[in-house]
Scaffold this motif. Structure first.
Motif, mmCIF file in Angstrom:
data_model
loop_
_atom_site.group_PDB
_atom_site.id
_atom_site.type_symbol
_atom_site.label_atom_id
_atom_site.label_comp_id
_atom_site.label_asym_id
_atom_site.label_seq_id
_atom_site.Cartn_x
_atom_site.Cartn_y
_atom_site.Cartn_z
ATOM 1 N N VAL A 70 53.009 4.187 41.363
ATOM 2 C CA VAL A 70 52.745 5.832 40.643
ATOM 3 C C VAL A 70 50.804 6.494 40.732
ATOM 4 O O VAL A 70 50.738 7.557 41.302
ATOM 5 N N ARG A 71 50.727 5.473 40.374
ATOM 6 C CA ARG A 71 49.375 5.210 40.024
ATOM 7 C C ARG A 71 48.647 3.826 40.630
ATOM 8 O O ARG A 71 48.843 2.838 40.303
ATOM 9 N N ILE A 72 47.014 4.834 41.434
ATOM 10 C CA ILE A 72 45.905 3.322 41.679
ATOM 11 C C ILE A 72 44.773 3.769 41.510
ATOM 12 O O ILE A 72 44.472 5.562 41.667
ATOM 13 N N PRO A 73 44.304 3.519 40.190
ATOM 14 C CA PRO A 73 43.037 3.476 40.033
ATOM 15 C C PRO A 73 42.123 3.273 41.475
ATOM 16 O O PRO A 73 42.253 3.014 42.162
ATOM 17 N N PHE A 74 41.084 4.312 41.260
ATOM 18 C CA PHE A 74 40.468 4.081 42.076
ATOM 19 C C PHE A 74 39.304 2.597 42.520
ATOM 20 O O PHE A 74 39.264 2.373 41.533
ATOM 21 N N GLY A 75 39.303 2.220 43.429
ATOM 22 C CA GLY A 75 38.360 0.669 43.745
ATOM 23 C C GLY A 75 39.249 -0.405 43.346
ATOM 24 O O GLY A 75 39.368 -1.606 44.155
ATOM 25 N N GLN A 76 40.821 0.013 43.264
ATOM 26 C CA GLN A 76 41.842 -1.501 43.040
ATOM 27 C C GLN A 76 42.264 -0.943 44.476
ATOM 28 O O GLN A 76 43.212 0.224 45.157
ATOM 29 N N GLY A 77 43.505 -2.178 45.349
ATOM 30 C CA GLY A 77 44.058 -2.110 46.011
ATOM 31 C C GLY A 77 43.750 -1.019 47.491
ATOM 32 O O GLY A 77 42.675 -0.632 47.292
ATOM 33 N N VAL A 78 44.320 -0.691 48.943
ATOM 34 C CA VAL A 78 43.760 0.059 50.142
ATOM 35 C C VAL A 78 43.245 0.889 49.575
ATOM 36 O O VAL A 78 42.312 1.964 49.751
ATOM 37 N N CYS A 79 44.157 1.469 48.939
ATOM 38 C CA CYS A 79 43.717 2.618 48.524
ATOM 39 C C CYS A 79 42.735 3.598 47.908
ATOM 40 O O CYS A 79 42.007 4.016 47.811
ATOM 41 N N GLY A 80 42.901 2.435 46.710
ATOM 42 C CA GLY A 80 41.669 2.788 45.157
ATOM 43 C C GLY A 80 40.394 1.992 46.427
ATOM 44 O O GLY A 80 39.700 3.014 45.776
ATOM 45 N N SER A 81 40.669 0.989 46.880
ATOM 46 C CA SER A 81 39.092 1.183 47.257
ATOM 47 C C SER A 81 38.883 1.767 48.981
ATOM 48 O O SER A 81 37.205 2.810 48.893
ATOM 49 N N ALA A 82 39.375 2.645 49.393
ATOM 50 C CA ALA A 82 39.673 4.079 50.006
ATOM 51 C C ALA A 82 38.529 4.622 49.401
ATOM 52 O O ALA A 82 38.044 5.554 49.680
ATOM 53 N N ALA A 83 39.137 5.250 48.463
ATOM 54 C CA ALA A 83 38.933 6.074 47.239
ATOM 55 C C ALA A 83 37.498 6.272 47.340
ATOM 56 O O ALA A 83 37.072 7.553 46.497
ATOM 57 N N ALA A 84 37.743 4.937 46.312
ATOM 58 C CA ALA A 84 36.031 4.619 45.394
ATOM 59 C C ALA A 84 35.175 4.722 47.106
ATOM 60 O O ALA A 84 33.299 5.002 46.584
ATOM 61 N N GLU A 85 34.542 4.386 47.879
ATOM 62 C CA GLU A 85 34.431 4.092 48.737
ATOM 63 C C GLU A 85 33.829 5.191 49.439
ATOM 64 O O GLU A 85 33.223 5.393 50.606
ATOM 65 N N LYS A 86 34.892 6.537 49.760
ATOM 66 C CA LYS A 86 35.052 7.758 51.112
ATOM 67 C C LYS A 86 34.742 7.202 51.984
ATOM 68 O O LYS A 86 34.197 7.849 53.246
ATOM 69 N N GLN A 87 35.698 6.005 52.343
ATOM 70 C CA GLN A 87 35.750 5.572 54.259
ATOM 71 C C GLN A 87 36.745 5.199 53.879
ATOM 72 O O GLN A 87 37.980 4.823 53.145
ATOM 73 N N THR A 88 37.395 5.608 55.665
ATOM 74 C CA THR A 88 38.936 5.091 56.139
ATOM 75 C C THR A 88 38.705 3.585 55.881
ATOM 76 O O THR A 88 37.519 2.495 56.251
ATOM 77 N N LYS A 89 39.864 2.653 55.532
ATOM 78 C CA LYS A 89 40.520 1.675 56.044
ATOM 79 C C LYS A 89 41.490 1.198 56.538
ATOM 80 O O LYS A 89 42.368 1.446 56.508
ATOM 81 N N LEU A 90 40.962 0.788 57.778
ATOM 82 C CA LEU A 90 42.111 -0.110 58.346
ATOM 83 C C LEU A 90 42.319 -1.743 58.589
ATOM 84 O O LEU A 90 40.745 -2.407 58.264
ATOM 85 N N VAL A 91 43.721 -1.691 57.663
ATOM 86 C CA VAL A 91 43.620 -3.047 57.640
ATOM 87 C C VAL A 91 44.792 -3.664 58.009
ATOM 88 O O VAL A 91 45.855 -3.603 58.528
ATOM 89 N N THR A 92 44.513 -4.488 59.032
ATOM 90 C CA THR A 92 46.361 -5.764 59.721
ATOM 91 C C THR A 92 46.576 -6.117 58.738
ATOM 92 O O THR A 92 47.274 -6.618 59.483
ATOM 93 N N ASP A 93 46.109 -7.268 58.044
ATOM 94 C CA ASP A 93 46.427 -7.898 57.725
ATOM 95 C C ASP A 93 46.653 -7.809 56.095
ATOM 96 O O ASP A 93 45.965 -7.990 54.974
ATOM 97 N N VAL A 94 46.889 -6.940 54.987
ATOM 98 C CA VAL A 94 47.972 -6.080 53.697
ATOM 99 C C VAL A 94 47.108 -7.761 52.964
ATOM 100 O O VAL A 94 47.110 -7.378 51.805
ATOM 101 N N HIS A 95 48.277 -8.711 53.361
ATOM 102 C CA HIS A 95 48.201 -9.731 52.264
ATOM 103 C C HIS A 95 46.461 -10.721 51.927
ATOM 104 O O HIS A 95 46.749 -10.873 50.912
ATOM 105 N N ALA A 96 45.948 -10.394 53.043
ATOM 106 C CA ALA A 96 44.213 -10.930 53.346
ATOM 107 C C ALA A 96 43.366 -10.091 52.678
ATOM 108 O O ALA A 96 42.283 -10.890 52.489
ATOM 109 N N PHE A 97 44.001 -8.749 52.010
ATOM 110 C CA PHE A 97 42.843 -7.659 51.251
ATOM 111 C C PHE A 97 43.025 -8.016 50.125
ATOM 112 O O PHE A 97 43.978 -7.922 49.314
ATOM 113 N N PRO A 98 42.038 -7.906 49.050
ATOM 114 C CA PRO A 98 41.143 -8.790 48.352
ATOM 115 C C PRO A 98 42.125 -7.775 47.335
ATOM 116 O O PRO A 98 41.385 -6.636 47.183
#
Length: 160
Positions: A70-98
């Motif tokens: 329901v809630r994702i802080p900016f900077g956390q996960g793929v969605c939060g990282s894309a929001a914080a950095e204002k850039q698209t995140k294309l992740v081929t393997d989410v399990h390798a995404f910090p």
């Protein structure tokens, strides 16, 4: 092989669905349904909305797929990282995404595109797939064609 006109057709369909409809949530709901219907090998398509700019927290918006975080802080996960950095995140393997946030354990790849209005991230478009490497640069370019439409929607309630 993917249809080279797929994203053009999706964009045209989305524009037709949103034409003359001022309601943001209705438009986002239709766009998420359209993406879920038209894209192969995905298990989630939808939006997270930055409801209050000062909080910098994305809140679940219209989507298609299984229940989601329901809630994702900016900077956390793929969605939060894309929001914080204002850039698209294309992740081929989410399990390798910090710091990946596993809302659905079946998801293996993801693409997240921030929607920016007046230099503020108002939302992100998030699409997940159970396939590793499902998304590539062609998908990114195709989905980013939706940005003009998405940014033209009525975000006035969310822009601070």
């Amino acid at each position: 092989m993917k249809d080279p006109n797929l994203y053009l057709e999706i964009t045209q369909q989305a524009e037709a669905l949103c034409a003359d409809e001022p309601d943001l949530i209705a438009n986002l709901a239709n766009i998420s349904a359209l993406l879920y219907e038209r894209l192969d090998n995905i298990n989630w398509a939808g939006f997270y909305i930055n409801e209050q700019a000062q909080d910098q927290t994305l809140v679940l918006g219209p989507f298609q797929g299984k229940v989601a975080c329901v809630r994702i802080p900016f900077g956390q996960g793929v969605c939060g990282s894309a929001a914080a950095e204002k850039q698209t995140k294309l992740v081929t393997d989410v399990h390798a995404f910090p710091g990946h946030i596993a809302c659905d354990a079946a998801s293996n790849s993801e693409i997240v595109i921030p929607i920016v209005k007046e230099q503020q991230v108002v939302a992100v478009l998030d699409i997940d797939s159970p396939d590793l490497g499902r998304f590539n640069e062609d998908d990114q370019a195709g989905l980013e064609k939706l940005l003009n439409l998405l940014e033209s929607l009525n975000w006035s309630f969310y822009v601070k």
